[in-house]
Design a protein around this motif. Structure first.
Motif, PDB file in Angstrom:
ATOM      1  N   GLU A   5      -3.667  -1.636  -2.321  1.00  0.00           N
ATOM      2  CA  GLU A   5      -2.967  -1.371  -3.584  1.00  0.00           C
ATOM      3  C   GLU A   5      -2.336   0.012  -3.616  1.00  0.00           C
ATOM      4  OE1 GLU A   5      -4.610  -2.171  -7.465  1.00  0.00           O
ATOM      5  OE2 GLU A   5      -5.746  -3.845  -6.614  1.00  0.00           O
ATOM      6  N   ALA A   6      -3.066   0.997  -3.131  1.00  0.00           N
ATOM      7  CA  ALA A   6      -2.574   2.377  -3.141  1.00  0.00           C
ATOM      8  C   ALA A   6      -1.893   2.757  -1.831  1.00  0.00           C
ATOM      9  CB  ALA A   6      -3.729   3.344  -3.413  1.00  0.00           C
ATOM     10  N   LYS A   7      -1.715   1.768  -0.933  1.00  0.00           N
ATOM     11  CA  LYS A   7      -1.110   2.020   0.389  1.00  0.00           C
ATOM     12  C   LYS A   7      -1.849   3.154   1.105  1.00  0.00           C
ATOM     13  CE  LYS A   7       2.195  -0.985  -0.134  1.00  0.00           C
ATOM     14  NZ  LYS A   7       1.894  -2.325   0.309  1.00  0.00           N
ATOM     15  N   ASN A   8      -3.195   3.080   1.099  1.00  0.00           N
ATOM     16  CA  ASN A   8      -3.990   4.147   1.699  1.00  0.00           C
ATOM     17  C   ASN A   8      -4.841   3.673   2.880  1.00  0.00           C
ATOM     18  OD1 ASN A   8      -5.628   2.623   0.030  1.00  0.00           O
ATOM     19  ND2 ASN A   8      -6.862   4.345  -0.633  1.00  0.00           N
TER      20      ASN A   8
END
Length: 75
Positions: A5-8
């Motif tokens: 979701e947070a591209k992490n």
């Protein structure tokens, strides 16, 4: 490629001992060079009802003649 979701998280396609392997490095967003020595654990990726073996990356070190080669950034 970056996922989550947070591209992490870094999702990778690797070649390990001549075989394609998917890998994930949670909490890591920096791209890796084409050749790198990886510390990993075997893991099972369960996604949308499908189960596949993957490498769960714990760390990386730049080195010549390494065990795993990144095939591409897209997973």
């Amino acid at each position: 490629r970056l996922v989550g979701e947070a591209k992490n998280h870094l999702s990778l396609k690797l070649i390990h001992q001549g075989n394609p392997v998917d890998a994930i490095w949670f909490g890591h967003t920096e791209q890796l060079p084409a050749r790198v020595l990886l510390a990993f654990r075997l893991d099972v990726n369960e996604w949308k009802g499908e189960r596949k073996v993957q490498f769960l990356v714990e760390g990386a070190q730049l080195q010549v003649g390494v065990a795993a080669e990144i095939r591409g950034q897209a997973a």
